[in-house]
Write an enzyme that holds these catalytic residues in place. Structure first.
Site, PDB file in Angstrom:
ATOM      1  CB  THR A   1      -0.864   2.312   8.390  1.00  0.00           C
ATOM      2  OG1 THR A   1      -1.616   3.300   9.204  1.00  0.00           O
ATOM      3  CG2 THR A   1      -1.537   2.524   6.803  1.00  0.00           C
ATOM      4  CG  ASN A   2       1.741   0.435  11.708  1.00  0.00           C
ATOM      5  OD1 ASN A   2       1.947   0.867  10.654  1.00  0.00           O
ATOM      6  ND2 ASN A   2       1.250  -1.167  11.750  1.00  0.00           N
TER       7      ASN A   2
ATOM      8  CB  CYS B   1       2.485  -2.719   8.480  1.00  0.00           C
ATOM      9  SG  CYS B   1       3.756  -3.559   9.327  1.00  0.00           S
ATOM     10  CB  THR B   2       0.362  -0.008   3.688  1.00  0.00           C
ATOM     11  OG1 THR B   2       1.506   1.563   4.749  1.00  0.00           O
ATOM     12  CG2 THR B   2      -0.801   0.628   3.335  1.00  0.00           C
TER      13      THR B   2
ATOM     14  NE  ARG C   1       2.972   4.240   7.439  1.00  0.00           N
ATOM     15  CZ  ARG C   1       2.610   3.639   8.209  1.00  0.00           C
ATOM     16  NH1 ARG C   1       2.427   2.118   7.719  1.00  0.00           N
ATOM     17  NH2 ARG C   1       2.750   3.323  10.453  1.00  0.00           N
TER      18      ARG C   1
END
Lengths: 253, 123
Positions: A177-178, A1-2, A191
């Site tokens: 992000t993660n 995810c972002t 990302r």
């Protein structure tokens, strides 16, 4: 995810997210896509949760998933969560739950409770930071006043860090992000750098729902795991979501 | 970084909004959930509309699980044991999950699995 929360030059807060899900859950060789990711896309719905015919909060959900991953309490705060991977992960929390140790909260039930019951950014922040969880997570929270945007990095028990918008330091947005923001992301899954490059290129003067969508549409921020993009404007009480696709060539994550 | 090699990383996009073109797969439908309804009733309309997609997605997870454990014992475990967890989940989430299972016809254990996926996969 972002996920990101950004403050424009007028002090308005904008919150955007790409929901990426389905890593290593079956690769469709023919269509070059993740099986579960593609199956989730038809399940994406926007929901207006009402009580007494009045909106309490709005969310973007997968149908039948009763917790919340993306939501807005209009005119109060916006909230998204990103997955935080850890060896001290949710499976330990589940085992503890089964064994009768039930003082922790399931992640998506906490976010839903916060959206339903908290009335301000500060209250939401305290609940997200202080409630014991079954699994680690990143909570990305935006408020309705200047400086109210943060990333809360959670272990199962502790709030490890709260990283906030700080205009005096030139930090007009926070982006998650993660990976823990104080560490380098995995070199094969970066990302963060491309997303930050696009945010910096956009500049605070030009940030809007429109330009946040541009950032979230740039590969690899947009990738094969991206199911939907959500944009939220807290002061307008606005939430809009779009189902996404990442045509080849596109990173699998 | 290896990931910055084009075409997997591209120049920052502009003019993508309003959403259109090959990266836009469609709009998202709006629904209302009435929190004044009993929890078991709240998701009925959404699940009625999305039943086929939900069944399809759960089946894909089952296929995947059965590919790893061909005996089918993993799904047996989900169907037999996960329903036991549902009553330990906090209200109103437990009742909403039961309502989703009833409305969709998907076994309760599989709906529980779907709802606690996050906790299972954070490793």
């Amino acid at each position: 995810c972002t996920s990101l929360v950004a403050e424009d030059s007028n002090g308005n807060l904008i919150h955007g997210r790409n929901m990426d899900f389905g890593l290593f859950m079956g690769w469709d060789m023919k269509n070059r896509s993740w099986l579960i990711t593609e199956k989730l896309k038809p399940l994406v719905v926007n929901i207006d949760f009402q009580r007494g015919n009045k909106t309490v909060f709005k969310s973007t959900n997968f149908a039948g998933y009763v917790g919340m991953l993306t939501g807005i309490k209009p005119h109060a705060f916006t909230l998204t969560m990103n997955e935080r991977f850890s060896l001290d992960g949710g499976y330990i929390g589940i085992v503890e739950w089964i064994l009768g140790n039930r003082d922790g909260m399931w992640m998506s039930f906490l976010t839903r409770s916060v959206l339903e019951n908290a009335t301000s950014y500060e209250e939401a922040k305290n609940l997200l930071a202080q409630t014991k969880l079954l699994a680690p997570a990143y909570f990305i929270l935006g408020g309705n006043q200047t400086g109210q945007g943060c990333v809360i990095t959670r272990s199962r028990v502790l709030s490890l860090d709260i990283w906030e918008i700080e205009l005096k330091l030139g930090r007009w947005y926070v982006l998650e992000t993660n990976y823990d923001h104080w560490k380098e992301p995995l070199f094969l899954d970066n990302r963060r750098t491309p997303a930050m490059k696009c945010m910096n290129q956009t500049t605070q003067a030009n940030i809007s729902l429109k330009t946040v969508y541009d950032v979230l549409s740039t590969k690899p921020v947009l990738n094969k795991l991206t199911t939907y993009t959500t944009l939220m404007d807290v002061n307008k009480g606005k939430l809009e979501s779009y189902i996404r696709d990442c045509p080849n060539p596109c990173m699998p994550w | 970084s290896a990931q910055f090699v084009p075409p997997y990383t591209e120049e920052c996009q502009t003019g993508m909004y309003p959403p259109k073109g090959p990266t836009f797969k469609g709009p998202v439908t709006w629904y209302t959930i009435d929190l004044d309804l009993p929890p078991s009733e709240r998701w009925k309309l959404i699940i009625t509309d999305k039943k086929a997609a939900l069944v399809n997605m759960i089946q894909a997870i089952k296929d995947l699980a059965n590919a790893f454990v061909p005996s089918g014992k993993l799904i047996d475990l989900v169907d037999k044991d996960l329903p036991l967890i549902v009553n330990t989940l906090p209200y109103p989430f437990n009742e909403e999950i039961k309502g989703v299972a009833t409305a969709s016809g998907v076994p309760l254990g599989e709906v529980v699995l779907y709802n606690i996926f996050y906790e299972i996969f954070t490793v």
